[in-house]
Design an enzyme around this catalytic site. Sequence first.
Site, PDB file in Angstrom:
ATOM      1  N   GLU A   1       0.834  -1.209   0.000  1.00  0.00           N
ATOM      2  CA  GLU A   1       0.000   0.000   0.000  1.00  0.00           C
ATOM      3  C   GLU A   1       0.864   1.253   0.000  1.00  0.00           C
ATOM      4  O   GLU A   1       0.570   2.233  -0.670  1.00  0.00           O
ATOM      5  CB  GLU A   1      -0.856   0.018   1.267  1.00  0.00           C
ATOM      6  CG  GLU A   1      -2.211  -0.606   1.115  1.00  0.00           C
ATOM      7  CD  GLU A   1      -2.903  -0.629   2.463  1.00  0.00           C
ATOM      8  OE1 GLU A   1      -3.595   0.342   2.778  1.00  0.00           O
ATOM      9  OE2 GLU A   1      -2.684  -1.615   3.195  1.00  0.00           O
TER      10      GLU A   1
ATOM     11  N   LEU B   1      15.898   0.886  -2.754  1.00  0.00           N
ATOM     12  CA  LEU B   1      15.847   0.131  -4.010  1.00  0.00           C
ATOM     13  C   LEU B   1      14.543   0.448  -4.721  1.00  0.00           C
ATOM     14  O   LEU B   1      13.506   0.620  -4.078  1.00  0.00           O
ATOM     15  CB  LEU B   1      15.888  -1.370  -3.714  1.00  0.00           C
ATOM     16  CG  LEU B   1      17.222  -1.998  -3.343  1.00  0.00           C
ATOM     17  CD1 LEU B   1      17.008  -3.408  -2.830  1.00  0.00           C
ATOM     18  CD2 LEU B   1      18.168  -2.016  -4.547  1.00  0.00           C
TER      19      LEU B   1
ATOM     20  N   LYS C   1      16.032 -10.658  -1.199  1.00  0.00           N
ATOM     21  CA  LYS C   1      15.939  -9.383  -0.483  1.00  0.00           C
ATOM     22  C   LYS C   1      15.638  -9.734   0.973  1.00  0.00           C
ATOM     23  O   LYS C   1      14.530 -10.138   1.310  1.00  0.00           O
ATOM     24  CB  LYS C   1      14.839  -8.502  -1.075  1.00  0.00           C
ATOM     25  CG  LYS C   1      14.825  -7.111  -0.477  1.00  0.00           C
ATOM     26  CD  LYS C   1      13.889  -6.195  -1.247  1.00  0.00           C
ATOM     27  CE  LYS C   1      14.003  -4.752  -0.806  1.00  0.00           C
ATOM     28  NZ  LYS C   1      13.616  -4.498   0.555  1.00  0.00           N
TER      29      LYS C   1
ATOM     30  N   CYS D   1     -12.968 -13.380  37.437  1.00  0.00           N
ATOM     31  CA  CYS D   1     -12.030 -14.378  36.912  1.00  0.00           C
ATOM     32  C   CYS D   1     -12.813 -15.600  36.435  1.00  0.00           C
ATOM     33  O   CYS D   1     -13.628 -16.152  37.183  1.00  0.00           O
ATOM     34  CB  CYS D   1     -11.045 -14.775  38.002  1.00  0.00           C
ATOM     35  SG  CYS D   1     -10.047 -16.189  37.544  1.00  0.00           S
TER      36      CYS D   1
ATOM     37  N   CYS E   1      -6.457 -19.430  43.100  1.00  0.00           N
ATOM     38  CA  CYS E   1      -7.170 -19.445  41.820  1.00  0.00           C
ATOM     39  C   CYS E   1      -6.721 -20.703  41.070  1.00  0.00           C
ATOM     40  O   CYS E   1      -5.529 -20.859  40.789  1.00  0.00           O
ATOM     41  CB  CYS E   1      -6.822 -18.190  41.028  1.00  0.00           C
ATOM     42  SG  CYS E   1      -7.432 -18.252  39.347  1.00  0.00           S
TER      43      CYS E   1
HETATM   44  P1  AMP Z   1      13.848  -0.550   1.127  1.00  0.00           P
HETATM   45  O1  AMP Z   1      14.329  -0.525   2.563  1.00  0.00           O
HETATM   46  O2  AMP Z   1      12.507  -1.170   1.018  1.00  0.00           O
HETATM   47  O3  AMP Z   1      14.001   0.788   0.489  1.00  0.00           O
HETATM   48  O4  AMP Z   1      14.807  -1.540   0.326  1.00  0.00           O
HETATM   49  C1  AMP Z   1      16.169  -1.274   0.228  1.00  0.00           C
HETATM   50  C2  AMP Z   1      16.883  -2.063   1.285  1.00  0.00           C
HETATM   51  O5  AMP Z   1      16.788  -3.441   1.020  1.00  0.00           O
HETATM   52  C3  AMP Z   1      18.356  -1.797   1.330  1.00  0.00           C
HETATM   53  O6  AMP Z   1      18.662  -0.663   2.064  1.00  0.00           O
HETATM   54  C4  AMP Z   1      18.858  -3.038   2.003  1.00  0.00           C
HETATM   55  O7  AMP Z   1      18.916  -2.827   3.393  1.00  0.00           O
HETATM   56  C5  AMP Z   1      17.780  -4.077   1.769  1.00  0.00           C
HETATM   57  N1  AMP Z   1      18.256  -5.291   1.112  1.00  0.00           N
HETATM   58  C6  AMP Z   1      17.914  -6.541   1.482  1.00  0.00           C
HETATM   59  N2  AMP Z   1      18.497  -7.449   0.717  1.00  0.00           N
HETATM   60  C7  AMP Z   1      19.266  -6.787  -0.177  1.00  0.00           C
HETATM   61  C8  AMP Z   1      20.113  -7.201  -1.236  1.00  0.00           C
HETATM   62  N3  AMP Z   1      20.299  -8.489  -1.542  1.00  0.00           N
HETATM   63  N4  AMP Z   1      20.746  -6.242  -1.936  1.00  0.00           N
HETATM   64  C9  AMP Z   1      20.559  -4.930  -1.635  1.00  0.00           C
HETATM   65  N5  AMP Z   1      19.766  -4.482  -0.665  1.00  0.00           N
HETATM   66  C10 AMP Z   1      19.112  -5.391   0.069  1.00  0.00           C
HETATM   67 ZN    ZN Z   2      -8.833 -16.414  39.448  1.00  0.00          ZN
END
Ligand code: AMP
Ligand code: ZN
Length: 675
Positions: free
Chosen positions: A37, A85, A116, A410, A432
């Site tokens: 969201e 990212l 990730k 209770c 109790c």
């Molecule tokens: P977001 O926090 O949603 O902006 O996503 C970016 C974050 O993903 C980065 O700051 C990293 O901490 C995390 N991350 C997790 N796995 C990876 C990965 N394999 N490569 C780069 N970033 C990663």
């Molecule tokens: Zn009790």
Amino acid sequence: MNNDHKIRQKILKLRKELSMYNYQYYILNQSKISDEEFDKKLKELYLLERDYPELFDTKSPTLTVGHQLSSYISTFHHKYRMYSLKKTYSKKEFLIWIQRIKKIIFYSCSLVCELKYDGVSINLIYKNGLLSHALTRGDGKQGENVIANVRTIKSIPLKLKGGNHPKYLEIRGEIFFEKKIFSEINANRIKHGLRPYYNQRNTASGTLQMKDTKVVASRHLSCIPYSVIGQNLPFNTQYKSFKYLKLWGFNVPKIIFCCNTNTIEEILHFIDYWNNKHHILPYYTDGIVIKINEYKNQYIIGSTNKYPKWAIAYKFNPNKLSETNLLNITFQVGRTGIITPIANVYPVKISGTIIKKVGLYNYRFIQNMKIHNGDSLLLEKGGGIIPKLKNININKRLIKTNPICFPKNCPSCQSLLIKKKDLYYCTNRINCPSKKQREIQHFVSEHGMNIKGIGKSMIKKLYKKGLLCEITDLYKLNEKKIIQINGVNQISAHKIINNINQSIYYSSLKRVLYSLGIPHVGEYISEKLTEHFSDINAIINANYNHLISITGIGDKIANSILNYFSIHKNKFLVKKIMEKGLYISSNNIKTTYLPLNGKSFVFTGKLSKMTRNQAKNVVEHLGGKVFNTINNKVNFLVIGKNFGQKVAKSIKKKNIEIINEDYFEKLIENKKKEQ
Ligand code: AMP
Ligand code: ZN
């Protein structure tokens, strides 16, 4: 209202909302909306800003990562920015991204796919091979230095191994709780009447901000590195960087996949595979990150103000909510008298498990949710473990129904309930039935006295027959009495009595302290107490000042201990346990001879004569240590039936002796004689 004005209002509203969510997420560690969201709103804002550049603002959430930092913690500038990212939820968008890359880099280039990891990003700065700073991402330009806490994380080397590293190096990684560790933390909280943590990532982030490094260390955070930044690096691709990270002492991820821009189907397959299978991983992941492999090409493609253009995160489908009907709500009475509402629901399968009960935390939660009898509930399995009530489908609410009311008495003993903060307590301190049974349950639990065969239902049956009304009654039980219980025969009665006696033999001061169920005294504090007091009498007689001089023990815990032992009934219980011959003095006292001092053990497979916990207890009793995994400090690997991969691992280590259960038993017997 003209159209321009409407757009302006819409943009301002979205910016305000997104900034608020950012604040809640980054500063308060709460997430009030799902990532999906949030990204949808961010994208909407991005498109509006793109089409109406006159409404551009440098402070827009589309341009800033995270929230500005809380002012009281020491902050440092990142020498190289920490980016977010770019995210996508659709293959179509992903393919468009690839096409764009192909237009910039005319020839085919290689790509790396990684998981990730869902945690907190960290920037580890190594100077001359030594970890000098550990900065959180913060707003991307500056972050907080949480090095004291990061130093406690085992998988982060304080000194890089091997000599092949530049003088200045930044290693970026993700800090998180493994699923198993997170559920252990939550199980422990539930046991102590605390609300389980909702979100692993926020808990990890909160843990990194803690003041007491000992608590941080006890929580066992993990780290996986995902990028290296610096000059004169001995490699020039993302893929090769992992080889070096491993040499330098990091736990590098095993799931990395390299391909090129001409074999996109392989990436799509990789995405599909992990989208369906990521629940089998020991840690939480929320997508796949696809990166251009060659540093040279990354440089050519460049970055926006917010994220690198050479990488994209393909997010997994978010958890779908499962709908089911509320059958009724029961109110459970905990060991400390806390009343916890539990929703009994029509059984529903969520990520592979059948859910019949959902915890509703406390009075406030029921009030906020406005749950009515017969409601249709929308459930989510938070972090894949504990089912949670996310929402109520109001459209399906029955016409003639009433809101759920919290009881005034209770459910177990009918005493009046009292309310402290958001929690209701049973006021009956002495008898109790539910509280009593819970106390006994805690006493016999695995981390307590570890008495097998006496579980929740057995305690209930014995209680009803008047055979087990107090903890001390456990030691008055005999086979004749137990056999009176339906379904218990001579053999199992014999076993149970045996288990009670054995538990005495294998116990320790730490276990006894924990078993007593003194409020706020869990395993950690019990251990602290055993380090400072030679026996239980010394703890009973300790004064306030002595107690609070111990690290980890403050006003609340000290008073709780004093209060507990000021009650005659509790002192009587300890006396009775001691009369049974329980080993109840601390095993950490330096003056006693500990024949296994300096020796460490690992167990694999099932032992036939004792449980792992009992074996651990004996080893610790004799001064030895038990590890869960093979490491360089281990001296003995004890193998039971159906042993696992630890054997293969230990074969490579010269100093480990592999022994079977019989040999282990003999060793222990001999050592006991030495003691
Ligand atoms: P977001 O926090 O949603 O902006 O996503 C970016 C974050 O993903 C980065 O700051 C990293 O901490 C995390 N991350 C997790 N796995 C990876 C990965 N394999 N490569 C780069 N970033 C990663
Ligand atoms: Zn009790």
